[in-house]
Design an enzyme around this catalytic site. Structure first.
Site, PDB file in Angstrom:
ATOM      1  N   TRP A   1       0.832  -1.209   0.000  1.00 15.43           N
ATOM      2  CA  TRP A   1       0.000   0.000   0.000  1.00 15.43           C
ATOM      3  C   TRP A   1       0.861   1.252   0.000  1.00 15.43           C
ATOM      4  CZ3 TRP A   1      -4.333  -1.186  -1.910  1.00 15.43           C
ATOM      5  CH2 TRP A   1      -4.925  -2.421  -1.633  1.00 15.43           C
TER       6      TRP A   1
ATOM      7  N   ASP B   1      -1.421   6.794   6.390  1.00 15.72           N
ATOM      8  CA  ASP B   1      -2.482   5.884   5.968  1.00 15.72           C
ATOM      9  C   ASP B   1      -2.705   4.931   7.148  1.00 15.72           C
ATOM     10  OD1 ASP B   1      -4.043   3.853   4.967  1.00 15.72           O
ATOM     11  OD2 ASP B   1      -2.745   3.369   3.258  1.00 15.72           O
TER      12      ASP B   1
ATOM     13  N   LYS C   1     -12.293  -1.807   7.755  1.00 13.70           N
ATOM     14  CA  LYS C   1     -11.620  -2.706   8.699  1.00 13.70           C
ATOM     15  C   LYS C   1     -12.093  -2.413  10.128  1.00 13.70           C
ATOM     16  CE  LYS C   1      -8.112  -2.474   5.295  1.00 13.70           C
ATOM     17  NZ  LYS C   1      -8.298  -3.723   4.589  1.00 13.70           N
TER      18      LYS C   1
HETATM   19  N1  PMP Z   1      -4.065   1.228   2.571  1.00 15.42           N
HETATM   20  C1  PMP Z   1      -4.067   0.123   3.341  1.00 15.42           C
HETATM   21  C2  PMP Z   1      -3.110   0.040   4.488  1.00 15.42           C
HETATM   22  C3  PMP Z   1      -4.947  -0.926   3.062  1.00 15.42           C
HETATM   23  O1  PMP Z   1      -4.940  -2.013   3.818  1.00 15.42           O
HETATM   24  C4  PMP Z   1      -5.836  -0.798   1.971  1.00 15.42           C
HETATM   25  C5  PMP Z   1      -6.862  -1.854   1.625  1.00 15.42           C
HETATM   26  N2  PMP Z   1      -6.715  -3.056   2.175  1.00 15.42           N
HETATM   27  C6  PMP Z   1      -5.781   0.367   1.195  1.00 15.42           C
HETATM   28  C7  PMP Z   1      -4.887   1.370   1.533  1.00 15.42           C
HETATM   29  C8  PMP Z   1      -6.682   0.558   0.002  1.00 15.42           C
HETATM   30  O2  PMP Z   1      -7.951   0.811   0.450  1.00 15.42           O
HETATM   31  P1  PMP Z   1      -9.195   0.969  -0.516  1.00 15.42           P
HETATM   32  O3  PMP Z   1      -9.513  -0.385  -1.035  1.00 15.42           O
HETATM   33  O4  PMP Z   1     -10.254   1.527   0.392  1.00 15.42           O
HETATM   34  O5  PMP Z   1      -8.832   1.908  -1.595  1.00 15.42           O
END
Ligand code: PMP
Length: 362
Positions: free
Chosen positions: A107, A174, A198
């Site tokens: 991520w 994030d 989550k």
């Molecule tokens: N950042 C992290 C740490 C994640 O775990 C995730 C999704 N698992 C995301 C960003 C992306 O999130 P989204 O699917 O809401 O765009």
């Protein structure tokens, strides 16, 4: 159908994931008849007093639970955490300026890729060469970087920043996979974002907490929907917000407050993680995949020493009504996500199942 100890599903999914039972029940009632108004929550307008009250209470609970000061604004936005990967640099980075990023997982690397579209990016540290199995400690962040971005919890490979690095830069985080799970000085961040799916609610809404003083310093014009200041001015109702998703977030925030807030959650999350890591460490069939000092309390990743036993283990888990423990396709092995709403009893059942499986297979 009523859920009893015997029929309960133990949901270790990484996201969307387990929500508190009382939240599900109240949300289900609201889908049929919201506040005894005779219509569903899915049918109410976002400009109605009913919904503006939901949005206001949700924002004020976030402020209260995170102990935010007057400088920090709370927003509920669309587009997932992934949209924040671009919205952050669009609002905070001029083409000739530099932003610093820590690369601690998939991520983080996606966030870095997007930021490069808007300005210069200095990746000040990375654990990529060791499959993101640790959190770097030896790095320096240039003072002139507009901001320093970290991903507080690495959902896929199971590492977590145990302490937040202290720098003179604006901190951007994030927190998608560990928001509300542990106490931090949230006011020390310039901007925090988290997909809700989550620890906060259903998929479809993203929480953003932003210090308003860091905004408005960018030379390039911003598209209306990308400018945080417009969302602040309109109370997260610049366009139609995800009404139902925000409502379920509100129910989860009320639940979080009722069980003792972030401090109580942190204690419970530590207990759950300690129990599971202890079993992995002492059970000969399993091994952890990350260094001890960086272990995530939200996503516990582990492998089976004998890969031939992986499928039988997953089948046995299913027999025990344990779901969602298969590792991410990029990391393989297993991952048990222990988010806020996962009860301690589910972790105990998983540990007992691991012990039982080990007895049968040693
Ligand atoms: N950042 C992290 C740490 C994640 O775990 C995730 C999704 N698992 C995301 C960003 C992306 O999130 P989204 O699917 O809401 O765009």
């Amino acid at each position: 159908m009523q859920t009893t100890e015997k029929t309960m599903i133990h949901n270790f999914n990484a996201g969307p994931s387990v929500l508190p039972k009382e939240v599900i029940i109240e949300a289900a009632d609201a889908v049929i008849n919201f506040n005894n108004n005779g219509i569903s929550i899915l049918e109410i307008g976002h400009r109605t007093p009913q919904f503006t009250a939901i949005m206001e209470e949700a924002c004020s609970l976030v402020k209260e639970l995170m102990a935010l000061d007057e400088d920090h604004e709370v927003l509920f936005l669309h587009g997932g955490a992934s949209t924040q990967f671009m919205q952050v640099p669009m609002n905070l980075l001029n083409p000739k300026d530099t932003a610093a990023y820590a690369d601690t997982g998939v991520w983080s690397s996606k966030a870095i890729k997007e930021a490069k579209l808007f300005g210069k990016v200095d990746v000040v540290c990375s654990s990529k060469e060791k499959k993101y199995s640790y959190i770097p400690t030896d790095f320096a962040v240039p003072n002139d970087a507009n901001y320093f971005h970290i991903t507080t919890n690495n959902t896929i490979f199971g590492t977590q920043w145990q302490t937040i690095p202290q720098t003179s830069n604006v901190m951007v985080a994030d927190m998608s996979s560990d928001i509300f799970s542990r106490q931090l000085n949230f006011n020390s961040f310039g901007l925090i974002y988290a997909g809700a799916q989550k620890n906060l609610g259903p998929a479809g809404v993203t929480l953003v907490v932003v210090n308003k003083h860091i905004l408005g310093k960018i030379k390039n014009p911003l598209p209306t929907m990308m400018d945080y200041r417009n969302h602040i001015a309109e109370g997260s109702m610049l366009n139609t917000p995800p009404v139902f998703a925000v409502y379920v977030c509100l129910l989860t925030l009320r639940w979080l407050k009722s069980v003792g807030g972030i401090a109580a959650m942190e204690k419970l999350n530590e207990e759950k993680a300690a129990l599971l890591y202890h079993e992995i460490d002492q059970n000969d069939l399993f091994e952890t995949t990350v260094v001890k000092s960086a272990r995530s309390r939200m996503n516990v990743c582990f492998n089976m020493k004998d890969s031939n036993l992986e499928k039988p283990f997953l089948d046995f888990a299913k027999e025990n009504r344990i779901i969602g423990i298969k590792g991410h396709r990029l990391s393989g092995g297993f991952r048990a996500s222990l988010y806020n709403a996962l009860p301690l009893s589910s972790v105990k059942i998983l540990v007992e199942m691991m012990q039982d499986f080990s007895k049968r297979n040693s």
